[in-house]
Design an enzyme around this catalytic site. Structure first.
Site, PDB file in Angstrom:
ATOM      1  N   GLU A 197       0.869  -1.179   0.000  1.00 39.64           N
ATOM      2  CA  GLU A 197       0.000   0.000   0.000  1.00 39.64           C
ATOM      3  C   GLU A 197       0.898   1.219   0.000  1.00 39.64           C
ATOM      4  O   GLU A 197       1.575   1.520   0.982  1.00 39.64           O
ATOM      5  CB  GLU A 197      -0.946   0.036   1.192  1.00 39.64           C
ATOM      6  CG  GLU A 197      -2.097   0.982   0.903  1.00 39.64           C
ATOM      7  CD  GLU A 197      -2.619   1.696   2.111  1.00 39.64           C
ATOM      8  OE1 GLU A 197      -1.935   2.621   2.585  1.00 39.64           O
ATOM      9  OE2 GLU A 197      -3.706   1.328   2.570  1.00 39.64           O
ATOM     10  N   CYS A 254      -1.970   8.579   3.292  1.00 37.40           N
ATOM     11  CA  CYS A 254      -1.921   8.095   1.912  1.00 37.40           C
ATOM     12  C   CYS A 254      -3.222   8.348   1.158  1.00 37.40           C
ATOM     13  O   CYS A 254      -3.221   8.437  -0.069  1.00 37.40           O
ATOM     14  CB  CYS A 254      -1.573   6.608   1.890  1.00 37.40           C
ATOM     15  SG  CYS A 254      -2.656   5.580   2.910  1.00 37.40           S
TER      16      CYS A 254
END
Length: 507
Positions: A269, A303
């Site tokens: 990720e 993120c």
């Protein structure tokens, strides 16, 4: 942390933050094998907080071997016993997040009170969610054409998992890195960020205190200088069966390259450049509120942060006016002096300089600052006010590259197709949002946006425990952590056929 060695299940006494942080290998807190340490700094002040043990290759080898041994018993432990360990760990971590995490978050990552609370809710919730899925790891029985044969398909744990978790949500993302692998029956080698070892060790301590058996989880911080060689060694180690990494796309590509040389599975990720599409029928108050939260939570160091807002041209001006007013009302400052600020400092002065460069380059390319002046303040020049950048085009670097700072870019469109094209004009694919009062129209748009998550009338920074978070390729990486999708990542299928005695074969 206390410097003496502790046996498995014993938790180091918490004292002065300046106490050294040790490794945790095979049930014992210990210095590194060569005694090496590295300094951990307060990003707000630039002053040293403490020394942290820096693991060697020998330390990693010892931890991997111990994890491989522990896997033989942990993988066979019944689901109820595992569930109880995780539920106890959640309760213990919840206590830590109330008593110890606020000071640690403040010191190590400039965490505000709000961001500490977010970490607590997410980290504890993910532990409880992992506990709930332990009895859902199922196989199947398949029909077979061969006479007297039964085919079982089992879902089995992989072995030793290498987990690398970041600093920006230290408790929450550490739980995510280890919880599903462990509950599936794997053992874990955890490499925390060099910026936040003590925050991330709270999760390890909670698991130990909850009764996680010796050898199942190892905690090995590494200095920045040693990290490249240690990471390559561990990813390529023959006993490491899987790697998960949350962090930058630059490092993710390196790890994926190492894993590719030995055909090893990964969950990566990585970065994000989340677009928010605001259609002409959107509730602008809701959209402004969501964009403010999505872009400024943890000073934009998430993120899933909202970085690009795509506005229908008919509502662009009122939206801009409302957004600037909202941004200007956000309280910014040094959280150590003003505990109630919403935005504090970035995690390094270098991060501040990168954000400043992106902003300056955008302005020199024709964009306009509606809010913010590109300056930095604070003892270590890490505090930046929120910035709204108007007139951003896809050719600008700020449109294409993750900033990880408190800013948002504005671009207008005229049709839904144009909005979708703009949203997908990015190598990132992690998160997005669409705002519209017409939910079915928003759903149609959301389905065409290239993102692992696309929220309707919600911020881009949103992920519930158990949902399969992750990107769909490019600079956001691939693979999923949560829920049953996480189980699929951290287990493998095993076909077992059962034959009846007396079968004659045609040979």
């Amino acid at each position: 942390m206390a410097t003496e060695k502790k046996q498995s299940g014993a938790i180091p006494v918490v004292g002065d933050l300046s106490e050294p942080q040790q490794l945790y290998i095979d049930g014992i807190y210990t210095p590194s094998s060569d005694g090496a340490t590295f300094p951990v700094y307060n990003p707000m002040t630039g002053t040293k907080l403490y020394d942290c043990a820096s693991a060697t290759q020998d330390d990693y080898e010892r931890a991997i071997q111990a994890a491989s041994v522990a896997f033989k018993t942990w993988s066979r432990m019944g689901p109820s016993a595992k569930r109880m360990i995780f539920l106890r760990a959640a309760d213990i971590l919840e206590k830590y997040m109330e008593t110890e995490a606020p000071a640690l978050m403040s010191a190590e990552v400039s965490g505000t009170k709000h961001w500490t609370k977010v970490n607590a809710i997410s980290g504890v919730g993910n532990l409880r969610e992992a506990a709930s899925i332990v009895s859902q790891i199922k196989g199947e029985i398949m029909p077979a054409d061969a006479p007297g044969t039964t085919v079982l398909v089992e879902r089995q744990p992989l072995g030793v998992v290498f987990a690398i978790s970041p600093w920006n949500a230290p408790a929450s993302l550490t739980v995510r890195a280890i919880a599903t692998p462990l509950i599936c029956g794997n053992t874990v080698i955890l490499k925390p960020s060099e910026f936040s070892p003590k925050n991330q060790n709270l999760v390890v301590r909670a698991m130990i205190e909850a009764g996680l058996p010796k050898g199942c989880l190892h905690f090995l911080p590494v200095s920045p200088e040693r990290t490249p060689a240690i990471t390559e060694f561990t990813v390529k180690h023959e006993l490491i069966r899987h790697v998960n990494f949350t962090g930058s796309d630059r490092v993710g590509r390196i790890i994926a390259g190492y894993a590719a040389t030995c055909l090893k599975r990964c969950v990566l990720e990585l970065g994000g450049k989340a677009p928010v599409i605001v259609l002409e029928d959107a509730n602008l108050d809701d959209a402004v509120e969501a964009v403010a939260f999505g872009s400024l939570a943890n000073a934009g160091q998430v993120c899933m942060s909202t970085e690009r807002v795509l506005l229908h041209e008919s509502i662009a001006e009122p939206f801009k006016k409302a957004l600037v007013a909202r941004f200007q009302g956000v309280k910014v400052g040094n959280h150590e002096d003003e505990p109630d600020v919403s935005i504090s400092g970035l995690f390094t002065p270098a991060s501040t300089k990168r954000v400043q460069r992106l902003l300056s380059d955008a302005v020199s390319s024709g964009a306009k600052l509606l809010c913010g002046d590109v300056s930095a303040s604070g003892p270590n020049l890490t505090i930046m006010a929120p910035h709204v950048v108007d007139g951003v085009t896809p050719t600008m670097e700020i449109f294409q590259r993750e900033s990880f700072g408190p800013l948002v870019c504005l671009t207008t469109f005229t049709t839904d197709d144009e909005a979708i094209t703009l949203a997908n004009n990015s190598d990132y694919s992690l998160s997005a949002s669409v705002f519209s009062k017409d939910v079915m129209r928003a759903l149609d748009v959301a389905r065409q946006v290239r993102a692992g998550s696309c929220h309707i009338n919600n911020p881009s920074v949103y992920i519930a425990a158990g949902t399969p978070n992750g990107g769909v390729g490019g600079s956001s990486g691939y693979g999923r952590f949560g829920g049953m999708a996480g189980v699929l990542e951290f287990t493998e299928l095993k076909i077992i056929s059962l034959g009846k005695s007396g079968v004659k074969y045609p040979i």
